[in-house]
Motif scaffolding. Structure first.
Motif, short mmCIF file in Angstrom:
data_model
loop_
_atom_site.label_atom_id
_atom_site.label_comp_id
_atom_site.label_asym_id
_atom_site.label_seq_id
_atom_site.Cartn_x
_atom_site.Cartn_y
_atom_site.Cartn_z
N ALA A 1 0.83 -1.21 0.00
CA ALA A 1 0.00 0.00 0.00
C ALA A 1 0.86 1.26 0.00
CB ALA A 1 -0.93 -0.01 1.21
N PHE B 1 -6.77 1.62 -1.99
CA PHE B 1 -7.15 0.22 -1.99
C PHE B 1 -8.66 0.01 -2.19
CE2 PHE B 1 -3.11 -1.35 -1.42
CZ PHE B 1 -3.04 -2.67 -1.00
N ALA C 1 -11.60 -0.55 -6.87
CA ALA C 1 -10.80 -1.21 -5.84
C ALA C 1 -9.53 -1.78 -6.44
CB ALA C 1 -11.61 -2.33 -5.18
N ALA C 2 -8.47 -1.76 -5.64
CA ALA C 2 -7.20 -2.37 -6.07
C ALA C 2 -7.39 -3.87 -6.20
CB ALA C 2 -6.10 -2.05 -5.05
N ARG C 3 -6.72 -4.46 -7.16
CA ARG C 3 -6.77 -5.91 -7.36
C ARG C 3 -5.47 -6.50 -6.81
NH1 ARG C 3 -8.28 -4.99 -13.54
NH2 ARG C 3 -6.83 -3.31 -13.02
N VAL C 4 -5.61 -7.35 -5.80
CA VAL C 4 -4.47 -7.94 -5.10
C VAL C 4 -4.48 -9.45 -5.33
CG1 VAL C 4 -3.38 -8.34 -2.86
CG2 VAL C 4 -4.45 -6.12 -3.35
N ALA D 1 -5.58 -7.44 3.10
CA ALA D 1 -5.97 -6.76 1.86
C ALA D 1 -7.48 -6.62 1.77
CB ALA D 1 -5.43 -7.52 0.65
N ALA E 1 -9.60 -4.17 -0.80
CA ALA E 1 -9.14 -4.62 -2.11
C ALA E 1 -9.98 -5.78 -2.63
CB ALA E 1 -7.67 -5.03 -2.04
N GLN E 2 -9.91 -5.98 -3.94
CA GLN E 2 -10.48 -7.16 -4.58
C GLN E 2 -9.38 -8.20 -4.63
OE1 GLN E 2 -12.52 -6.40 -8.37
NE2 GLN E 2 -11.61 -8.28 -9.18
N ASP F 1 -3.05 -5.27 -9.79
CA ASP F 1 -2.35 -4.06 -9.35
C ASP F 1 -1.23 -4.39 -8.37
OD1 ASP F 1 -4.20 -2.21 -10.68
OD2 ASP F 1 -5.66 -2.89 -9.18
#
Length: 375
Positions: A147, A154, A166-169, A185, A190-191, A253
């Motif tokens: 992050a 996020f 949303a951030a893709r983790v 996460a 996050a996704q 991401d």
């Protein structure tokens, strides 16, 4: 029974092997505790806090002198233990495969070296397992490090000016560190998706609200190694996984890799070509960087940029949360010593036929005795 708490000498090591809480408990068992001056400084614990619990504070030589047990976090250099009495226990994380000459040095000193990271993964030893307690914090910190490097938010945010996605983790390796990374996460909004070679982890991924990414229709590949650790994948599985993961990584991401195989270099999970497929500004955190790395191009102790992607390779991640990591590590050591404490003998006693004894004792009577180091 005299127990010495050593100050860590390894570069960047801020943890300590005992806290005021565990010192008090060790003294309650009947031990006396000697602390090397400044041992807790990196974990924000001053000497006075230990003294208040009944520990004596001295220089290293004074702490080691006549000690029956030496407690540490990282493996000490044998020369730094000069003055230790023969037969004393050295209880620490000893990383036995990394430097066998160091283990031989402990044998020459006559100390009985106990590698706490080789604690077997059995029910009664869970509270003594330093790998799990430290990996849990590493997984959490990996997400925070990601992050910090990631130049975007996020969670999904819906504002009058528009919506932020949303951030893709993507978490690769679903052991203790990976599960905590997934949970952290998710808490940040996050996704999250995740993968592992062990098919049994699919339910764990789903239980945390993440999407499992698994190779299908490759018969007989479960990836289960001894003691619940991942094993090595077959060539067929590796090829199928590489194809699946390549397409998925390009859409992510943030990627966090956690895969380790005990006694072997970390498996390569991400190639330079896959790094190049990610969009600029993406982040990869390689938690296995000190064992060779899961990511091509990661560098131990550095944050590097390749193809516009930031690759994070911090060393000793648990030490970056030194206070909490020390508290958990110290409890692991106390749980071990108290479980084997013999009231009549006034000290811990390890039965030779005990599963824990056989797993962690590396040296005894001036010899390296562990079969994993002598075969």
């Amino acid at each position: 029974m005299r127990i010495a708490v050593l100050a860590e000498q390894a570069a960047g090591e801020r943890r300590v092997a005992a806290t005021p809480e565990t010192v008090k408990k060790l003294i309650a068992l009947g031990a006396t505790v000697a602390l090397e001056r400044g041992a807790g400084t990196g974990a924000s614990i001053d000497d006075a806090a230990y003294a208040a619990m009944g520990a004596t504070v001295s220089d290293r030589a004074g702490a080691i002198a006549d000690a029956d047990i030496l407690l540490g976090v990282a493996p000490p250099v044998p020369d730094s233990l000069a003055g230790a009495k023969r037969g004393a226990w050295l209880v620490a994380g000893l990383n036995p495969f990394a430097d066998r000459a160091r283990i031989a040095g402990y044998a020459v000193l006559g100390v009985e070296a106990l590698a706490m990271e080789w604690m077997p993964r059995i029910t009664r030893a869970q509270s003594m397992d330093i790998l799990s307690s430290q990996a849990n914090l590493a997984g959490y910190k990996a997400v925070l490090d990601a992050a910090s490097e990631y130049g975007r938010a996020f969670p999904m945010m819906m504002t009058a000016a528009g919506t932020i996605s949303a951030a893709r983790v993507f978490v690769m390796g679903v052991g203790v560190a990976g599960l905590q990374a997934i949970a952290t996460a998710r808490r940040l909004g996050a996704q999250v998706s995740a993968t592992d070679v062990r098919s049994a982890t699919k339910e764990q991924i789903l239980s945390l609200g993440a999407k499992p990414i698994f190779v299908e229709k490759v018969a007989g590949i479960e990836g289960e190694g001894a003691g619940g650790y991942a094993g090595e994948m077959s060539a067929e599985y590796q090829a199928a996984q590489a194809e699946l993961v390549s397409g998925h990584i390009a859409k992510q991401d943030i990627v966090i890799t956690t895969a380790l195989i005990p006694g072997r270099p970390a498996p390569r999970l991400i190639t330079d070509t896959q790094v190049a497929s990610m969009r600029p500004g993406s982040v990869i955190v390689d938690l296995a960087v000190e064992q060779g790395g899961n990511v091509e191009g990661s560098v131990a102790g550095e944050v590097v940029q390749r193809h516009g992607v930031n690759i994070v390779g911090h060393r000793n991640v648990p030490s970056r949360l030194a206070a909490d990591a020390s508290a958990l590590f110290a409890r692991n050591l106390y749980n071990f010593l108290s479980a084997y404490w013999d009231k009549d003998a006034g000290r811990p006693v390890l039965p030779p036929d005990d599963e824990v004894t056989q797993a962690i004792v590396l040296t005894r009577d001036g010899q390296v005795v562990h079969p994993r180091l002598t075969d």
